[in-house]
Design a protein around this motif. Structure first.
Motif, short mmCIF file in Angstrom:
data_model
loop_
_atom_site.label_atom_id
_atom_site.label_comp_id
_atom_site.label_asym_id
_atom_site.label_seq_id
_atom_site.Cartn_x
_atom_site.Cartn_y
_atom_site.Cartn_z
N ALA A 185 43.80 -40.85 65.93
CA ALA A 185 42.37 -40.05 65.72
C ALA A 185 42.21 -39.90 64.29
CB ALA A 185 41.89 -38.98 66.57
N LEU A 186 43.43 -38.62 63.46
CA LEU A 186 43.69 -38.39 62.67
C LEU A 186 44.35 -38.86 61.95
CD1 LEU A 186 43.05 -35.40 60.89
CD2 LEU A 186 45.74 -35.47 61.38
N PHE A 187 45.15 -39.72 61.36
CA PHE A 187 45.65 -40.98 60.47
C PHE A 187 45.33 -42.19 60.53
CE2 PHE A 187 49.89 -38.29 61.06
CZ PHE A 187 50.13 -38.17 60.00
N THR A 188 43.69 -42.46 61.73
CA THR A 188 43.07 -43.51 61.35
C THR A 188 42.56 -43.64 60.25
OG1 THR A 188 43.27 -44.43 63.59
CG2 THR A 188 41.42 -44.94 62.29
N GLY A 189 41.63 -41.87 60.46
CA GLY A 189 40.94 -41.06 59.03
C GLY A 189 40.87 -41.33 58.38
N ILE A 190 42.62 -40.68 57.78
CA ILE A 190 43.36 -41.03 56.71
C ILE A 190 43.21 -42.24 55.62
CG2 ILE A 190 45.10 -40.42 55.40
CD1 ILE A 190 45.77 -38.11 57.00
N LEU A 191 43.23 -43.28 57.26
CA LEU A 191 44.09 -44.19 56.51
C LEU A 191 42.71 -45.14 56.07
CD1 LEU A 191 46.49 -46.44 58.26
CD2 LEU A 191 46.44 -44.50 56.03
N ILE A 192 41.06 -45.20 56.34
CA ILE A 192 39.97 -45.32 56.71
C ILE A 192 39.49 -44.81 55.12
CG2 ILE A 192 37.74 -45.50 57.01
CD1 ILE A 192 38.74 -45.52 59.76
N SER A 193 39.88 -44.06 55.23
CA SER A 193 39.32 -43.29 53.82
C SER A 193 40.19 -43.66 52.43
CB SER A 193 39.80 -41.49 54.26
OG SER A 193 38.82 -40.73 52.63
N ILE A 194 41.06 -43.50 52.87
CA ILE A 194 42.13 -43.90 51.51
C ILE A 194 41.69 -45.23 51.28
CG2 ILE A 194 44.55 -44.68 50.52
CD1 ILE A 194 45.13 -42.46 52.46
N PHE A 195 41.92 -46.28 51.30
CA PHE A 195 41.00 -47.76 51.70
C PHE A 195 39.57 -48.22 51.18
CE2 PHE A 195 45.49 -48.29 53.73
CZ PHE A 195 46.24 -49.51 52.99
N SER A 196 39.25 -46.99 51.45
CA SER A 196 37.15 -47.22 51.57
C SER A 196 36.78 -46.62 50.14
CB SER A 196 36.51 -46.87 52.53
OG SER A 196 36.90 -45.54 53.25
N LEU A 197 37.81 -44.97 50.33
CA LEU A 197 37.28 -44.25 49.29
C LEU A 197 37.72 -44.14 47.62
CD1 LEU A 197 36.59 -41.37 51.58
CD2 LEU A 197 35.27 -43.13 50.53
N ALA A 198 39.09 -44.70 47.97
CA ALA A 198 39.49 -44.53 46.52
C ALA A 198 38.79 -45.46 44.78
CB ALA A 198 40.95 -45.55 46.61
N LYS A 199 38.24 -46.02 45.18
CA LYS A 199 37.37 -46.57 44.48
C LYS A 199 36.29 -45.39 43.90
CE LYS A 199 38.74 -51.77 44.09
NZ LYS A 199 37.55 -52.76 44.20
N LEU A 200 35.72 -44.91 45.33
CA LEU A 200 34.79 -43.72 44.83
C LEU A 200 35.10 -42.91 44.49
CD1 LEU A 200 31.70 -43.39 44.98
CD2 LEU A 200 32.30 -42.05 47.79
N ILE A 201 36.17 -42.46 44.53
CA ILE A 201 37.07 -40.87 43.77
C ILE A 201 37.06 -41.21 42.56
CG2 ILE A 201 38.77 -39.34 44.44
CD1 ILE A 201 36.58 -39.22 46.39
N SER A 202 37.79 -42.60 42.18
CA SER A 202 37.94 -42.74 40.50
C SER A 202 37.07 -42.88 39.98
CB SER A 202 38.75 -44.09 40.68
OG SER A 202 40.02 -44.09 41.83
N HIS A 203 35.60 -43.57 40.18
CA HIS A 203 34.10 -44.05 40.04
C HIS A 203 34.12 -42.13 39.68
CE1 HIS A 203 29.99 -44.81 38.65
NE2 HIS A 203 29.99 -44.39 39.31
N ALA B 180 47.67 -49.19 42.98
CA ALA B 180 46.81 -50.53 42.47
C ALA B 180 47.50 -51.49 43.52
CB ALA B 180 48.03 -51.56 41.57
N ALA B 181 48.49 -50.74 44.39
CA ALA B 181 49.29 -51.53 45.37
C ALA B 181 48.47 -51.42 46.64
CB ALA B 181 50.74 -51.22 46.41
N VAL B 182 47.46 -50.13 46.92
CA VAL B 182 46.27 -50.03 48.09
C VAL B 182 45.02 -50.86 47.81
CG1 VAL B 182 44.88 -48.65 49.03
CG2 VAL B 182 46.74 -47.84 47.85
N HIS B 183 44.16 -51.33 46.12
CA HIS B 183 43.12 -52.46 46.16
C HIS B 183 43.66 -53.19 46.12
CE1 HIS B 183 41.43 -48.87 43.00
NE2 HIS B 183 41.37 -48.60 44.43
N GLU B 184 44.67 -53.57 45.97
CA GLU B 184 45.75 -55.08 45.90
C GLU B 184 46.15 -55.42 47.47
OE1 GLU B 184 47.38 -56.40 42.45
OE2 GLU B 184 46.69 -55.07 40.99
N LEU B 185 46.16 -54.96 48.00
CA LEU B 185 47.03 -55.08 49.17
C LEU B 185 48.19 -55.48 49.11
CD1 LEU B 185 44.15 -56.09 51.91
CD2 LEU B 185 44.85 -53.52 51.30
N GLN B 186 49.36 -55.52 48.12
CA GLN B 186 50.42 -55.26 48.07
C GLN B 186 51.42 -54.61 49.18
OE1 GLN B 186 51.68 -54.26 44.09
NE2 GLN B 186 49.85 -56.00 43.23
N PHE B 187 51.65 -55.38 50.35
CA PHE B 187 52.46 -54.82 51.43
C PHE B 187 53.42 -54.04 52.03
CE2 PHE B 187 48.51 -57.36 53.59
CZ PHE B 187 47.96 -56.26 53.99
#
Length: 318
Positions: free
Chosen positions: A78-96, A193-200
């Motif tokens: 539950a915890l790491f699901t929340g962390i990963l969702i936040s990192i991938f969805s909120l990175a642009k918002l936080i930067s903005h 950049a790797a997060v935004h561009e999904l560089q696996f």
């Protein structure tokens, strides 16, 4: 405990993960701080530290369900699901937000970290000279980290692996941001950049390093928290107090930052007073907005702390 209560608890754990992920994206704010003020820090350390060879033995001897319970798997999932969702969805918002409202955002984080000292201090049963020494060491370490200047590191697989290990160690320490460490060694833009561009491929090396560092460092921290709780907590208080230098809202470019890309990020600038900021930059200091933002963060932290103690049935000793 009923299934309904369990489900509601894990929704709450996931929400804490969302907050931790949002904090971890910001160079200067630690997800470990969020874990501590929301009352899950010790459970997080203990759960991660149980993962190891013994888990494999339990898996083959008693099955998946037993191994899952041994590592507190539902909590970690539950915890790491929340962390990963936040990192991938909120990175642009936080930067903005950091780009357009930096003073207000950093003021919120300043109040957040300052107020986080309160719940930690309340958990220290007695202050001895050892505790004061640990406090001083923590402050000195955080200030030393804040004085680091960016270096350039090539994003090779080995560099990504060791960067992930180093960042995760900082990330689970309240007060020291893993993103800040990545920024200082010059690999933060490549990871984002790797997060935004999904560089696996790059993300895989980084995640492997993070997992390795997390498993090793969490064991050390968990052992220290159980064996030397007062000293460890005093050190963490020092880390938090020293990290306030990193998130001070009013900053100006110093001679050492030059024209480095992303030099609007707070850790790469020099602290100044609001009046001096306005005088040199010609921009408003937004003192009122900063004060409101910081106070809101303090109220949020103390409110969460009060709810945690009320829910756990303990009486806060002030």
């Amino acid at each position: 405990m009923s299934e309904k209560i369990l489900n509601s608890r894990y929704w709450g754990i996931a929400a804490r993960g969302l907050a931790m992920g949002a904090a971890d994206v910001v160079p200067g704010v630690s997800g470990g701080t969020i874990a501590f003020i929301t009352g899950i820090y010790q459970e997080l350390l203990d759960s991660i530290s149980r993962i190891g060879p013994r888990t494999v033995t339990t898996l083959f001897r008693d099955g998946i369900a037993a191994a899952w319970r041994e590592i507190n798997g539902s909590f970690l999932l539950a915890l790491f699901t929340g962390i990963l969702i936040s990192i991938f969805s909120l990175a642009k918002l936080i930067s903005h937000l950091l780009e357009h409202y930096p003073i207000v955002v950093w003021s919120f984080f300043f109040g957040l970290i300052l107020a986080s000292v309160v719940p930690i201090v309340r958990r220290i049963p007695r202050w001895s000279w050892h505790c004061w020494l640990a406090l001083a060491v923590g402050i000195a370490l955080a200030i030393l980290v804040s004085e680091m200047r960016p270096r350039e590191v090539s994003a090779t697989p080995y560099a990504l692996f060791f960067s992930g290990a180093l960042a995760i160690c900082a990330m689970i320490l309240p007060g020291i941001s893993g993103s800040f460490i990545l920024l200082m060694i010059g690999i933060y833009p490549r990871v984002i950049a790797a997060v935004h561009e999904l560089q696996f491929g790059a993300l895989g090396w980084f995640a492997a390093g993070a997992a390795t560092g997390l498993l090793l460092f969490s064991r050390l921290l968990s052992w220290l928290m159980h064996r030397f709780p007062a000293l460890t907590l005093s050190f963490l208080v020092g880390i938090l107090l020293g990290s306030l230098k990193i998130v001070w809202p009013w900053k100006l470019a110093s001679d050492t930052t030059g024209d480095l890309p992303g030099n609007k990020l707070a850790p790469m600038l020099s602290n100044v007073l609001p009046d001096h900021f306005t005088l040199v930059s010609g921009q408003p200091s937004y003192v009122l907005g900063a004060a409101v933002s910081a106070c809101a963060a303090v109220v949020l932290v103390l409110g969460v702390e009060w709810l945690h103690w009320r829910h756990s049935g303990k009486v806060v000793q002030g």
